[in-house]
Motif scaffolding. Structure first.
Motif, PDB file in Angstrom:
ATOM      1  N   THR A   1       0.819  -1.224  -0.176  1.00 42.10           N
ATOM      2  CA  THR A   1       0.029   0.019   0.171  1.00 42.10           C
ATOM      3  C   THR A   1       0.759   1.304   0.058  1.00 42.10           C
ATOM      4  O   THR A   1       1.715   1.485   0.771  1.00 42.10           O
ATOM      5  CB  THR A   1      -0.816  -0.030   1.167  1.00 42.10           C
ATOM      6  OG1 THR A   1      -1.941  -1.197   1.223  1.00 42.10           O
ATOM      7  CG2 THR A   1      -1.821   1.437   1.179  1.00 42.10           C
ATOM      8  N   PHE A   2       0.675   2.251  -0.946  1.00 39.81           N
ATOM      9  CA  PHE A   2       1.721   3.275  -1.217  1.00 39.81           C
ATOM     10  C   PHE A   2       0.734   4.596  -0.782  1.00 39.81           C
ATOM     11  O   PHE A   2      -0.359   4.489  -0.537  1.00 39.81           O
ATOM     12  CB  PHE A   2       1.974   3.550  -2.751  1.00 39.81           C
ATOM     13  CG  PHE A   2       2.820   2.442  -3.158  1.00 39.81           C
ATOM     14  CD1 PHE A   2       4.157   2.581  -3.053  1.00 39.81           C
ATOM     15  CD2 PHE A   2       2.208   1.353  -3.863  1.00 39.81           C
ATOM     16  CE1 PHE A   2       4.904   1.551  -3.808  1.00 39.81           C
ATOM     17  CE2 PHE A   2       2.852   0.369  -4.348  1.00 39.81           C
ATOM     18  CZ  PHE A   2       4.495   0.387  -4.432  1.00 39.81           C
ATOM     19  N   ALA A   3       1.735   5.401  -0.476  1.00 38.37           N
ATOM     20  CA  ALA A   3       0.992   6.792   0.056  1.00 38.37           C
ATOM     21  C   ALA A   3       1.861   8.065  -0.653  1.00 38.37           C
ATOM     22  O   ALA A   3       3.095   8.114  -1.001  1.00 38.37           O
ATOM     23  CB  ALA A   3       1.108   6.761   1.307  1.00 38.37           C
TER      24      ALA A   3
ATOM     25  N   LEU B   1      -1.190  -8.976  -9.931  1.00 38.98           N
ATOM     26  CA  LEU B   1      -2.446  -9.373  -9.815  1.00 38.98           C
ATOM     27  C   LEU B   1      -3.795  -8.094  -9.972  1.00 38.98           C
ATOM     28  O   LEU B   1      -4.618  -8.568 -10.294  1.00 38.98           O
ATOM     29  CB  LEU B   1      -2.695 -10.021  -8.204  1.00 38.98           C
ATOM     30  CG  LEU B   1      -1.678 -11.415  -8.113  1.00 38.98           C
ATOM     31  CD1 LEU B   1      -1.965 -11.859  -6.765  1.00 38.98           C
ATOM     32  CD2 LEU B   1      -1.688 -12.371  -9.114  1.00 38.98           C
ATOM     33  N   GLY B   2      -3.268  -7.233  -9.589  1.00 38.05           N
ATOM     34  CA  GLY B   2      -4.301  -5.897  -9.566  1.00 38.05           C
ATOM     35  C   GLY B   2      -3.847  -4.543  -8.864  1.00 38.05           C
ATOM     36  O   GLY B   2      -2.752  -4.707  -7.769  1.00 38.05           O
ATOM     37  N   ILE B   3      -4.246  -3.620  -9.003  1.00 43.75           N
ATOM     38  CA  ILE B   3      -4.360  -2.502  -8.346  1.00 43.75           C
ATOM     39  C   ILE B   3      -5.376  -1.883  -8.193  1.00 43.75           C
ATOM     40  O   ILE B   3      -6.426  -1.659  -9.020  1.00 43.75           O
ATOM     41  CB  ILE B   3      -3.291  -1.418  -9.631  1.00 43.75           C
ATOM     42  CG1 ILE B   3      -1.883  -1.889 -10.025  1.00 43.75           C
ATOM     43  CG2 ILE B   3      -3.190   0.054  -8.753  1.00 43.75           C
ATOM     44  CD1 ILE B   3      -1.389  -0.872 -10.811  1.00 43.75           C
ATOM     45  N   SER B   4      -5.808  -1.479  -6.963  1.00 47.34           N
ATOM     46  CA  SER B   4      -6.864  -0.940  -6.263  1.00 47.34           C
ATOM     47  C   SER B   4      -6.555   0.433  -5.763  1.00 47.34           C
ATOM     48  O   SER B   4      -5.862   0.388  -4.341  1.00 47.34           O
ATOM     49  CB  SER B   4      -7.512  -1.811  -5.451  1.00 47.34           C
ATOM     50  OG  SER B   4      -8.559  -1.210  -4.961  1.00 47.34           O
ATOM     51  N   GLY B   5      -6.758   1.596  -6.164  1.00 52.19           N
ATOM     52  CA  GLY B   5      -6.287   2.852  -5.586  1.00 52.19           C
ATOM     53  C   GLY B   5      -4.704   2.811  -5.444  1.00 52.19           C
ATOM     54  O   GLY B   5      -4.053   2.667  -6.390  1.00 52.19           O
ATOM     55  N   ASN B   6      -4.145   2.923  -4.061  1.00 52.76           N
ATOM     56  CA  ASN B   6      -2.973   2.849  -3.957  1.00 52.76           C
ATOM     57  C   ASN B   6      -2.329   1.620  -3.355  1.00 52.76           C
ATOM     58  O   ASN B   6      -0.996   1.448  -2.877  1.00 52.76           O
ATOM     59  CB  ASN B   6      -2.564   3.854  -2.700  1.00 52.76           C
ATOM     60  CG  ASN B   6      -2.663   5.469  -3.381  1.00 52.76           C
ATOM     61  OD1 ASN B   6      -2.547   5.584  -4.440  1.00 52.76           O
ATOM     62  ND2 ASN B   6      -2.729   6.322  -2.435  1.00 52.76           N
TER      63      ASN B   6
ATOM     64  N   THR C   1       5.951  13.325  -1.937  1.00 53.00           N
ATOM     65  CA  THR C   1       6.954  11.936  -1.759  1.00 53.00           C
ATOM     66  C   THR C   1       6.042  10.906  -1.984  1.00 53.00           C
ATOM     67  O   THR C   1       4.694  11.057  -1.900  1.00 53.00           O
ATOM     68  CB  THR C   1       7.382  12.212  -0.151  1.00 53.00           C
ATOM     69  OG1 THR C   1       6.064  12.379   0.278  1.00 53.00           O
ATOM     70  CG2 THR C   1       8.195  13.449   0.217  1.00 53.00           C
ATOM     71  N   VAL C   2       6.525   9.691  -2.189  1.00 48.43           N
ATOM     72  CA  VAL C   2       5.771   8.695  -2.349  1.00 48.43           C
ATOM     73  C   VAL C   2       6.586   7.586  -1.310  1.00 48.43           C
ATOM     74  O   VAL C   2       7.618   7.361  -1.010  1.00 48.43           O
ATOM     75  CB  VAL C   2       6.185   7.907  -3.590  1.00 48.43           C
ATOM     76  CG1 VAL C   2       5.545   6.509  -3.791  1.00 48.43           C
ATOM     77  CG2 VAL C   2       5.426   8.741  -4.723  1.00 48.43           C
ATOM     78  N   SER C   3       5.682   7.030  -0.333  1.00 51.68           N
ATOM     79  CA  SER C   3       6.146   6.204   0.635  1.00 51.68           C
ATOM     80  C   SER C   3       5.111   4.888   0.608  1.00 51.68           C
ATOM     81  O   SER C   3       4.354   4.945  -0.037  1.00 51.68           O
ATOM     82  CB  SER C   3       5.896   6.956   2.026  1.00 51.68           C
ATOM     83  OG  SER C   3       4.707   7.281   2.232  1.00 51.68           O
ATOM     84  N   VAL C   4       5.633   4.037   1.455  1.00 53.19           N
ATOM     85  CA  VAL C   4       4.873   2.801   1.843  1.00 53.19           C
ATOM     86  C   VAL C   4       4.333   2.643   3.131  1.00 53.19           C
ATOM     87  O   VAL C   4       4.991   2.900   3.981  1.00 53.19           O
ATOM     88  CB  VAL C   4       5.784   1.434   1.625  1.00 53.19           C
ATOM     89  CG1 VAL C   4       5.139   0.136   1.864  1.00 53.19           C
ATOM     90  CG2 VAL C   4       6.522   1.532   0.115  1.00 53.19           C
TER      91      VAL C   4
END
Length: 396
Positions: free
Chosen positions: A81-83, A104-109, A142-145
C-alpha cells in the motif's frame, strides 16, 4: 518516450501512454480557439531491494546475495500500500513486478503481486517499479509505503521492512525564515536561510551580495552548517541575494531588510477654510515619537515653524489622527507644508511637502491631499536646507 497518443472521436478525451519516464505538453484546439498548454509528466519509482530476512532459514545463514524468505525458501507474493503526499500531486497508474512475479491487480494505492512458484529476489534487485502520473503542475511530493505484507512460499504471511520515502520535484532549494525583515532603530534584524535537498554528505558553500545602504553580515551557523544567518544593522535598506552550492548544483534566494521608519503616514491633507488652512494627517504607526511641528513655506525652499509641539503617541501601531489650523497664512496664492517629526532622543525627520492653493484673497477654496505611505520622512538636510524658527525672520 510516448508510445501511444489516442484522441477519442468526440474530441474531448486524449489518452497518453508511456513506457518510461516522459513529459508531454498538451494543448487543444478547434481551429478557432486554442487552450493554454498543460504539462503531463510520467515518472517511475523503484522500491529498495528486500534486504531483510523474512522468517528464518537455517540453511541460508551466509550472505550469499539471496533473500531468505522461509525454511521452504522463496516469495509467493506481496501486497503493498503506497501513499502520495500531497495526495493530489500524483496517482498510481501501473506496476511492473520483478521477473517471476505477476501483477494481480491495482486498487487505488494498493498493489498486489503473486507468483506461480517461489521466487528468490537478490539483495541488489527490486520487487518492482511503480508508475505514477503527476498533475499538470510540477509540485514537490513524496511517495512512501504504508504497509508491506509478504506471502511466503510456505503459505505464511509476514510484514516486510518499509523502505524510506522517495522525494520528487524537491531538489536543492533554500528556505528563508522571512523574506522581508525590519531593522529596529538602533538595533539589528536577522534572517536565516536553510539549504535543503542537496546530496547527503555534500559540503555546502554560501555567499551573498548586498544592494543598499544597510550593513549586512552573513555566516553559516556553527552547529548547523546548512543554515546561513544574515544580520543587518544601520540605517537604510538592503536587498541581499544569497547563493548556496555544493559544486554540483547551486540555488539562490533574495531577501530584503528595511529600516524601521519613525512614522508611517497614511494621509496628509491641507484644506482652505475661510481665512485659514486646516491640516489633517493620520499615522499608521509611530516609533519613539515625541511629537510634531508644522512647517510652512511660500516658495517650497525656505520653511518656517508655524506650530508649537503637537504631542505624539510614542510607539504604537494604532491609527492616529492629527489636526492643525494655520491662521497666519500670508497673502500669496500657494503655500507649502511639511510635518517635522521629533524623536524621543531629539532626532528630527521631515515628511514630503504638500502644496495648498489659496487663490487671491482666499476666494478659491481647494484641497490638496498627498498619500505618502510607507516612508515619507526625510532628514532635514536632504530636503530643506533652511528652516526658520517661529521667533526669527529669514532672508532668502
Amino acid at each position: 518516450m510516448i508510445e501511444q497518443v489516442m484522441s477519442m472521436m468526440d474530441g474531448a478525451t486524449l489518452t497518453l501512454t508511456a513506457s518510461g519516464p516522459a513529459k508531454a505538453i498538451v494543448t487543444a484546439s478547434d481551429g478557432m480557439i486554442t487552450t493554454d498548454p498543460i504539462t503531463i509528466e510520467f515518472v517511475e519509482v523503484q522500491l529498495p531491494a528486500l534486504d531483510a530476512v523474512v522468517g528464518m532459514d537455517m540453511m541460508n545463514m551466509m550472505d550469499d546475495g539471496m533473500l531468505a524468505a522461509s525454511a521452504d525458501g522463496g516469495l509467493g507474493g506481496a501486497s503493498i500500500t503506497f501513499a502520495v503526499d500531497p495526495a493530489t500531486a500524483a496517482t498510481i497508474t501501473g506496476f511492473d513486478p520483478a521477473e517471476g512475479l505477476t501483477l494481480l491487480g491495482i486498487s487505488g494505492n494498493q498493489v498486489d503481486v503473486g507468483a506461480e512458484e517461489a521466487v528468490m529476489l537478490s539483495n541488489g534487485g527490486f520487487l518492482g517499479t511503480v508508475k505514477l502520473m503527476t498533475g499538470a503542475e510540477a509540485v514537490p511530493f513524496t511517495v512512501s509505503v504504508e504497509s508491506f505484507t509478504a506471502l511466503l512460499a510456505s503459505g505464511e504471511t509476514t510484514m516486510l521492512m518499509i523502505p524510506a520515502p522517495v522525494m520528487y520535484n524537491f531538489g536543492p532549494r533554500l528556505e528563508v525564515s522571512a523574506s522581508i525583515a525590519t531593522i529596529p532603530r538602533g538595533g539589528e534584524a536577522t534572517i536565516k536561510i536553510t539549504a535543503l535537498g542537496f546530496a547527503e554528505g555534500s559540503k555546502i558553500t554560501f555567499s551573498h551580495t548586498v544592494e543598499g545602504t544597510a550593513m549586512v553580515d552573513g555566516h553559516p551557523e556553527m552547529d548547523m552548517l546548512n543554515v546561513y544567518s544574515l544580520t543587518a544593522t544601520g540605517s537604510g535598506s538592503a536587498v541581499v541575494t544569497v547563493t548556496a552550492g555544493d559544486g554540483m548544483a547551486s540555488v539562490e534566494v533574495t531577501v530584503q531588510f528595511d529600516e524601521q521608519v519613525p512614522i508611517e503616514l497614511s494621509s496628509f491633507v491641507g484644506s482652505v477654510m475661510e481665512d485659514r488652512v486646516v491640516l489633517n494627517w493620520a499615522t499608521a504607526s509611530q516609533t519613539n515619537n515625541a511629537g510634531f511641528r508644522v512647517l510652512r513655506s511660500t516658495d517650497g525652499e525656505t520653511y518656517e515653524v508655524v506650530s508649537e509641539l503637537i504631542a505624539g503617541a510614542g510607539t504604537t501601531d494604532q491609527l492616529m489622527d492629527y489636526m492643525f489650523e494655520d491662521t497666519g497664512v500670508p497673502a500669496v496664492e500657494v503655500v507649502y507644508y511639511v510635518i517635522e517629526q521629533i524623536d524621543l532622543d531629539g532626532s528630527v525627520n521631515l515628511s514630503n511637502p504638500i502644496e495648498v492653493l489659496l487663490g487671491a484673497r482666499f476666494t478659491l477654496p481647494t484641497e490638496f491631499a498627498s498619500t505618502v505611505y510607507p516612508n515619507p520622512f526625510q532628514t532635514p538636510e536632504r530636503r530643506f536646507p533652511t528652516i526658520c524658527p517661529l521667533t526669527q525672520m529669514c532672508l532668502s
